[in-house]
Design a protein around this motif. Sequence first.
Motif, PDB file in Angstrom:
ATOM      1  N   MET A  47      -1.128  20.995  -0.209  1.00  0.00           N
ATOM      2  CA  MET A  47      -0.301  22.194  -0.047  1.00  0.00           C
ATOM      3  C   MET A  47      -0.734  23.291  -1.002  1.00  0.00           C
ATOM      4  N   PHE A  48      -1.046  22.934  -2.240  1.00  0.00           N
ATOM      5  CA  PHE A  48      -1.539  23.931  -3.200  1.00  0.00           C
ATOM      6  C   PHE A  48      -2.848  24.541  -2.694  1.00  0.00           C
TER       7      PHE A  48
ATOM      8  N   TRP B 267      -4.126  24.746   0.515  1.00  0.00           N
ATOM      9  CA  TRP B 267      -3.986  25.664   1.658  1.00  0.00           C
ATOM     10  C   TRP B 267      -3.287  26.940   1.237  1.00  0.00           C
ATOM     11  N   GLN B 268      -2.347  26.804   0.341  1.00  0.00           N
ATOM     12  CA  GLN B 268      -1.599  27.981  -0.078  1.00  0.00           C
ATOM     13  C   GLN B 268      -2.515  28.979  -0.782  1.00  0.00           C
TER      14      GLN B 268
END
Lengths: 397, 400, 377
Positions: free
Chosen positions: B304-305, B307-308
């Motif tokens: 998630m980090f 892609w963010q």
Amino acid sequence: MDFRFSEEEEVFRQEVRQWLKEVVPPRWYDIDAGLWEETEESWALLREFQRKLGQKGWLAPAYPREYGGSDMSHVKRLILAEELYYHQAPVGVEMEISINWVGGAISLFGTEQQKKKYLTEVAKGESCFCLGYSEPNSGSDLASIQTRAVEDGDSWVINGQKIWCSYAHYANYCWLGARTDPNVPKHKGISMFVINMKIPGITVRPLINILNRHSFNEVFFDDVRVPKDALIGEKNRGWYQLAMALDFERSLIGTAAANQRLIEELIQYVKEAKNSGNSLGDDPLIKDELAELVVENDVLRMMCYRIAWMYSKGLHPSYESSMSLLFSSELLRHTANVGMRVLGHYGELAQDSKDTVFKGRAMRTYLGCISIGVGGGTNEIQRNIVAMRGLGLPRQQ
Amino acid sequence: MDFHFSSQEETFRQEVDDFIKGELPANWAEESHYWPGGYGTIPDFEELEPAAERFRRRLAEEGWLTLSWPKEYGGAGRSNMEQAILNERLSYHRAPGPGVATLISGPTILLFGSGEAKREWLPRIARGQIRFWLSYSEPNAGSDLASIKTSAVEDGDDLVINGQKTWSSGAHVSDYAWMLVRTDPDAPAHKGISLVIVDNRSEGITIRPLINICGFHSFNEVFFDNVRIPKKNIIGERNRGWYYAMAALDFERLVVPVGGFKRTFDELVQWARETKRNGGVLTDEPLIRDKLADLAIDIDVAYMFFWQTAWMLDRGLVPNIEASVLKLVATQLSHKLANTAIDVMGPYGELERGNKWAPLKGRICTGYLDCISGLVGAGTSEIQRSIIAIRGLGLPWGGN
Amino acid sequence: MDFGLSEEQEMLKTSARDFLQKECPKKLVKQLDESDEGYSPELWRKMAELGWMGLPFPEKYGGGGGSFLDLVVLLETMGYNIVPGPFFSTVVLGGMVILAGGSEEQKKRLLSEVASGKLILGLALTEPDAKYEAASIKTTAALRDGKYIINGTKLFVLDANVADYLLCVAKTKSTSKPENGLTIFLVNSKAPGIKCTLLETLARDKQCEVVFENVAVPKENILGGLNRGWQIIQDILQKAIVAKCAEMVGGAQAALDMAVAYAKERVQFNRPIGSFQAIQHYCANMVSDVDGSRFVTYKAAWKVSEGLSATIDVAVAKAWTGAAYSRVTLLAHQIFGAVGFTMDHDLHLYYRRAKAGEIIFGDGAFQRTIVARELGL
């Protein structure tokens, strides 16, 4: 090396255990006041028990007999501490502080007259001190305190504000750090005083702690006039006296035994769950977490024993105490969290709630444990001590 | 909010997967020692090197070595999300990927280099023809990088370099040093540093191997004794090198090997599933299941980090704090992955590569060693935390 | 991919924050925590006027027609500020069950009353074994003279003390698969035979013991069909977990913001304590926990909102966020020192809720069993 206690020491342990059984009132266990949870009633029981402990010479066992102690050996003191803490006897943090921190300093730096008076009063459980250290702007940076003590004829006149003074509303005396020379580097202008809490000019204002109890206070000193002999030791040497005074702290030595009790109770709870067919008792993850606690506590116990052993050899632990404090604060937090995990929703229930288990101790420990690792030198300060004094790492500029 | 890939991204992802499978030897992922988040086992340094070189050329031909560069400099002008997808797939297959040249040198020249520098270096970098090594650390300048001493003194049209660099990853298999040198010894530490390119073949350079704890030759010490370079090899303005190097930290943020974590995790799960224990398989045991699930959760968070960060870059936002958090999360994950894997495998996890009993070709044992390099390399975890606190949260600099 | 909120969601977030800062100061929070009711009818009414109670329900039932994701955005803001009261029980637990299982008539009647703030609901699910499993439901409902008679004890029921209706999950059929024998009943909380006792809890949220003794409920009050309750509960629990995670993300962010502000302002040794590396690194760890929580929570929320399969994502979000919130609040306490240990301070409100959040709907270890199962282990 030898990790056994001698036969005589074992006999002493039994003696203490038996005595506790007879003397601690059942009501004390009903109330089950934990850390920072004293009420008027529990405080009274505490004081009563302290006096009985004092009569035995066990309240301040390290003190010489002439001051109400019993010249007890370090190992026996360790055993006494373990038994008191394991059985959750009503000793109280403030009395430990009075005996160790305050009494320790007075016995090193006080006049014969001061020793006779204060050490004896403390050892007999007649008097209890509160600490006048922290101020609103002086926490970890304790040497920056601003409360002033000024000489005026035959008296000292004190003005300023202290904070986080535990049980100042019950204490007989305040063990006060005050600035006696504002014109020198901060560590060199502090002196220590014994202040009678019942004299004019002192205002005690309650602070309600996270457990919703009144344990802390702000204490205001407004032109408080005390006699010259309220000063303990040398003027302006207070900071150094403080640093030297910390001796064998029973509350520290007893911490593994106190934890042991908590852990055993959790284990008991899980066993009972198993017996009643609750799957909790068979949960391998729960077993794993409890086993981990036991391992950690065994390490802590050895840290405590080492301190006692060092004293018994005439050595003076410094960073070793910080290490134990740090370790025990983290272990208590860990224990509290495992407790909450094991009890789940039941862990959320307060002491007086319907359906509560364990007298709500899991939740109370979860709240109370934050203070350990914050009060009396934060974990960060303790780590600094271990790094600098223990490992010889340089002080940061 | 939307956590899907677009259909274009899905297609690209498939394309990348197919490409990697087609271009790398079939046993590549199995044989590669590469450990995600470590620096000591990058395939370039080892016997797989020729295949790595070939693969990198093929990437360059596709334009994927410089996927998100502008087209005029040999890039493909693709989005950061696509760059992230490419990186994720490459690391999942343990494929050789971007290096110092494409990750740090190229983007820095693009931003700060002169027109001449762009023309001189960018096309060759984009084609995968030249390789750079990062020439920053010195024996007495690690976390405190601005204290470097290696000097570059003007002499006619040249600069003359003297000094020593260390922990020089891949210096022995590269063509050029991407280097920080002190050009003004009298200015404050940060303001007297320049960024230069030094040809490895220059006279006066001595490269000495350092063998890392995994047993590989990845590091070197490099000595510079009156090494001459033309002044035009200064990148950007003289004495501004420190700031370029700091800016370049932000280019590295999409190289966090989330795919590599996933790959090793998948293999670990597969192994545990097939390993018999107590009349069942290892994955029947609740404690093992708990540990594996815990890892899966951490990997999900790292993704998630990742892609963010790509998403922010595409929106023109500057993921300052996120880049450091991503690095921190990734290095911790690298460490946790190795340790959990050893816990799960027990004594088998201790077996080194080459041993017939070693599961997963001994990569867990290697990883347990290599993950240390991630924790301390390219800015220690402590430095990352300080960056987060100071740059991200605005906490005051304490001079430490 | 899009990590951003829509313009409407940003507006919702901003307006909710502004509203709560004004209408729900910490003084009120503490006052409500101390009270038996645990909510302010005035604040409740204002929240209803803003359309919060009806946010996730279709307009035809008097709702705002928002998505589940919209609700999550609102809940994060509510978690940031802390809003005591039965919002979660009424909207997330109760309202969602009615939306999923109610008849057209029930939805029209009940949801519009929820939306207008007239109705407070509670979900009577867990029992003394405190688990979220079908096999844990021992409360029975037996048909007698056209009515169902409910007997049993529900424990840890949020807001039952102020609820108008309880949604009671009871066993209606004995079967080897307990999930096929459970039914949800809409029960008037004032019905004879119901005894509700407020429990005193860590987070001072209003959890109750509810004893049902021969409580008669008409057949029409079944929600979602006889013996078909558990599927609805499963779906609602998934939403409830994500919703709880959203609150926790907000709370963790608040604890971080407080700690950072204090680290900048508190001076010791002649410098702000935030300049010490020990404190800086605590803050950095907190950021990573807060951001990580937000990402996994919103990913799960988005999947649920889109109707995609989200079992593993929800479990991941709960396991990570619950633990992270606890870590963040403990580090914040470490930064605040003694002052954080007082009732007067606000931090303990978060520290208390962190643990309650970690426990409710299954703790980390429980969620990890789901993750493991979903991974095919």
